[in-house]
Enzyme design. Structure first.
Site, PDB file in Angstrom:
ATOM      1  N   MET A 125      23.923   9.108   3.399  1.00  0.00           N
ATOM      2  CA  MET A 125      23.974  10.362   3.981  1.00  0.00           C
ATOM      3  C   MET A 125      23.956  10.378   5.564  1.00  0.00           C
ATOM      4  SD  MET A 125      23.636  13.596   3.516  1.00  0.00           S
ATOM      5  CE  MET A 125      22.667  14.280   1.994  1.00  0.00           C
ATOM      6  N   PHE A 152     -11.887  -7.094  13.769  1.00  0.00           N
ATOM      7  CA  PHE A 152     -10.636  -7.849  12.998  1.00  0.00           C
ATOM      8  C   PHE A 152     -10.187  -6.745  11.868  1.00  0.00           C
ATOM      9  CE2 PHE A 152      -9.321  -9.907   9.314  1.00  0.00           C
ATOM     10  CZ  PHE A 152      -8.070 -10.551   9.640  1.00  0.00           C
ATOM     11  N   GLN A 153      -9.074  -6.433  11.721  1.00  0.00           N
ATOM     12  CA  GLN A 153      -8.656  -5.590  10.967  1.00  0.00           C
ATOM     13  C   GLN A 153      -9.236  -3.938  11.018  1.00  0.00           C
ATOM     14  OE1 GLN A 153      -8.535  -7.070   6.714  1.00  0.00           O
ATOM     15  NE2 GLN A 153      -6.422  -7.857   7.073  1.00  0.00           N
ATOM     16  N   GLU A 162       0.679  -1.176  -0.021  1.00  0.00           N
ATOM     17  CA  GLU A 162       0.047   0.096   0.167  1.00  0.00           C
ATOM     18  C   GLU A 162       0.771   1.272   0.036  1.00  0.00           C
ATOM     19  OE1 GLU A 162      -2.477  -3.344   1.839  1.00  0.00           O
ATOM     20  OE2 GLU A 162      -0.568  -2.398   2.101  1.00  0.00           O
ATOM     21  N   LYS A 170     -17.860  -0.909   5.595  1.00  0.00           N
ATOM     22  CA  LYS A 170     -18.290  -2.089   4.437  1.00  0.00           C
ATOM     23  C   LYS A 170     -19.742  -1.952   4.388  1.00  0.00           C
ATOM     24  CE  LYS A 170     -17.330  -6.869   3.568  1.00  0.00           C
ATOM     25  NZ  LYS A 170     -16.277  -8.123   4.154  1.00  0.00           N
TER      26      LYS A 170
END
Length: 588
Positions: A480, A114-115, A52, A164
């Site tokens: 760096m 969940f999630q 993602e 959802k």
């Protein structure tokens, strides 16, 4: 009678109505109802990324290269939280993206389902605005508002989190004909009195500098900027985020200011008596120690975001407005001053500035052992690929060298993570840029550290026929950070060696072998170790158009970025090499 559809279908139609042609994303449980009707869209191309974070950076690259709003999509919980870094990146660099995330069913919100993650709360400080939609009837209006907010005023990211059950429920679709947001009224037109006062200060000044930031690019004001610069004859500096807003080849251009800016740009700001700040924000990387920055300068500060005015440096003439409108009005006001016989005399100033420019040009040393200088690689890449190509950098030494040693002649040809400094930006952002500008050659200039954070998106590029080119500036370390350890930590290289005990092995035996990695992802892998092979290798890469190309440039490990203003110090302490500061002399 309105057709009854699902919330998910309404969301797809809303994206189509907003003009979206590309979405970068990954499906998952909460967002799955949206992916079913998305499959039927003939307008929207969905690109399945491998992470993602890659979707978010790709949306940023698409937006910056194309000038349109980028779109990314993720599911709830970890899918959404993986978007946090690119959302923060877009917020810092004012990039217009809309992030669509699925959320658990509305009845489960707040139950640690969940999630589940409160992505709206998590991203509140790093979005222009965000929405949680639980009513399918609100989807179309919310999407319209999201795109309006992302792309107007100071651009930035907007999150739309949709439960959802809202995606699954029945609704009707009606795209709003207008957007009404009473609390959101970005100012575009500048105040005429402030513009006239700015023109008067310009005419009265003797050591002015046009301090140009990324806001000039966001406003598409590069033509107006050139008109103003040539009308006034004032020196121009372009920040890291504004490279390309003013041609590097123009005689008035002094280069980039800041921690790794040119001596001429840094010192002109320090010694100026007037800063005309256009779409820049007095970032700490430009100002150094703020209390000692440009101590004798008055400040004209123009920005579309009123929160930036006088945030770090008090403005004597504050101008809130879109840079394109501000600069266009300023041209008229300055011309009026000239017509009245009031024109600044900058001859002595230019004489001084030219001495700095001549005495302290950008340069680098070639390694004594005959190995590759990274600056040489990047310089040749810029020459061979040319000013029409797009250059997308990660973060670190290679980013600074790319900003210094490639000549930027055109706007929106330089993409990088400026404000947040996000390692891993280059490959997915280059992917998005190539999708947004398929006709352009797109080079990702990456360090071996950055590259290993997001290189999985090469699979996305290969499968989806997105032929980007990647130049890995491979010094076997976090360059760096290693430079800082060399300069400030007595060469104690704690956890910056990416090669480990294998670093001294032949390049093909190092871990990982980037050529084999590229080939495993379906790309062409090339390696270059000798200066005499650089041009031929770049030209070979330029000749491959049917798939992505990855070039492993094995460069010298101890090369450093110069000039440098050490963090927290005054810009007066700029060093052109280790322990070597410019000697200004009595007149300077």
């Amino acid at each position: 009678m309105s057709e009854t559809i699902t919330g998910a279908q309404s969301l797809v139609r809303s994206l189509e109505a907003a003009g979206v042609d590309t979405v970068f994303g990954i499906p998952g449980g909460a967002i799955l109802p949206l992916y079913d009707p998305l499959m039927d869209s003939t307008q929207i191309r969905h690109i399945l990324v491998r992470h993602e974070q890659g979707a978010g950076h790709a949306a940023e690259g698409y937006a910056t290269a194309s000038g349109r709003t980028g779109v990314c999509m993720a599911t709830s919980g970890p899918g959404a939280t993986n978007l946090v870094t690119p959302i923060a990146d877009a917020y810092m660099d004012s990039v217009p993206i809309v992030a669509i995330t699925g959320q658990v069913p509305s009845a489960a919100i707040g139950t640690d389902a969940f999630q589940e993650a409160d992505i709206r709360g998590i991203t509140m400080p790093i979005t222009k605005h965000n929405f949680l939609v639980t009513d399918p009837a609100e989807i179309a209006r919310t999407v319209a508002e999201a795109f309006h907010i992302a792309s107007t005023g100071r651009p930035g990211p907007v999150l739309v989190d949709v439960s959802k059950d809202a995606l699954q429920a029945a609704t009707t679709f009606e795209w709003p004909t207008s957007v009404s947001l009473p609390g959101y009224r970005p100012v575009s037109r500048p105040h005429a009195k402030q513009v006239r006062e700015a023109a008067r200060l310009i005419a009265d000044s003797r050591r002015p500098v046009l301090y140009v930031g990324g806001g000039v690019l966001k406003a598409r004001a590069w033509a107006e900027l050139r008109t103003l610069a040539e009308l006034t004859g004032i020196p121009v500096v372009t920040t890291l985020m504004a490279r390309g807003a003013f041609p590097d080849s123009h005689p008035q251009h002094l280069g980039m200011p800041g921690m790794h800016g040119t001596v001429a740009a840094v010192t002109a700001l320090q010694k100026s008596d007037l800063l005309i700040c256009l779409g820049a924000r007095f970032d700490d990387r430009v100002t150094g120690k703020l209390s000692s920055f440009a101590p004798d300068a008055s400040v004209i500060h123009a920005d579309i975001d009123p929160a930036e005015i006088s945030k770090n440096r008090t403005a004597d003439v504050p101008i809130v407005g879109d840079c394109r409108d501000v600069i266009a009005d300023l041209v008229i006001a300055v011309q009026a001053e000239h017509d009245a016989g009031r024109r600044g005399d900058y001859a002595a100033w230019w004489s001084q500035v030219d001495r700095w420019r001549t005495t302290y040009p950008l340069g680098y040393d070639s390694p004594d052992d005959g190995s590759l200088a990274p600056q040489y690689v990047i310089e040749r890449l810029g020459k061979i690929a040319g000013p029409e190509a797009l250059y997308v950098a990660g973060v670190g030494q290679h980013q600074m060298w790319a900003a210094q040693f490639i000549s930027y002649e055109n706007p929106n040809t330089w993409l990088n993570s400026g404000g947040l400094g996000t390692m891993g930006y280059a490959v997915p952002a280059a992917m998005g840029a190539k999708v947004g500008r398929p006709e352009a050659t797109v080079w990702a200039i990456d360090g071996d550290g950055c590259f290993q954070m997001t290189n999985q998106e090469l699979a996305t590029c290969a499968i989806n026929d997105i032929p980007i080119k990647v130049a890995i500036i491979n010094n076997g370390s976090l360059g760096m950070v290693r430079q800082w350890q060399t300069l400030f930590y007595n060469q104690r290289y704690s956890n910056t060696d990416l090669g480990g005990a294998n670093r001294k092995a032949a390049p093909a035996e190092r871990i990982p072998d980037f050529v084999k990695l590229a080939e495993a992802y379906g790309c062409v892998g090339l390696r270059c170790e000798q200066p005499q092979d650089v041009d031929a290798t770049i030209e070979k890469a330029m000749g491959i158009e049917d798939r992505p190309v990855v070039v492993d440039f094995t460069v010298h490990q101890d090369a450093m970025v110069w000039p440098m203003v050490p963090a927290g110090t005054s810009n007066d302490e700029i060093q052109v090499a280790r322990d070597m500061a410019p000697k200004w002399g009595d007149s300077e």
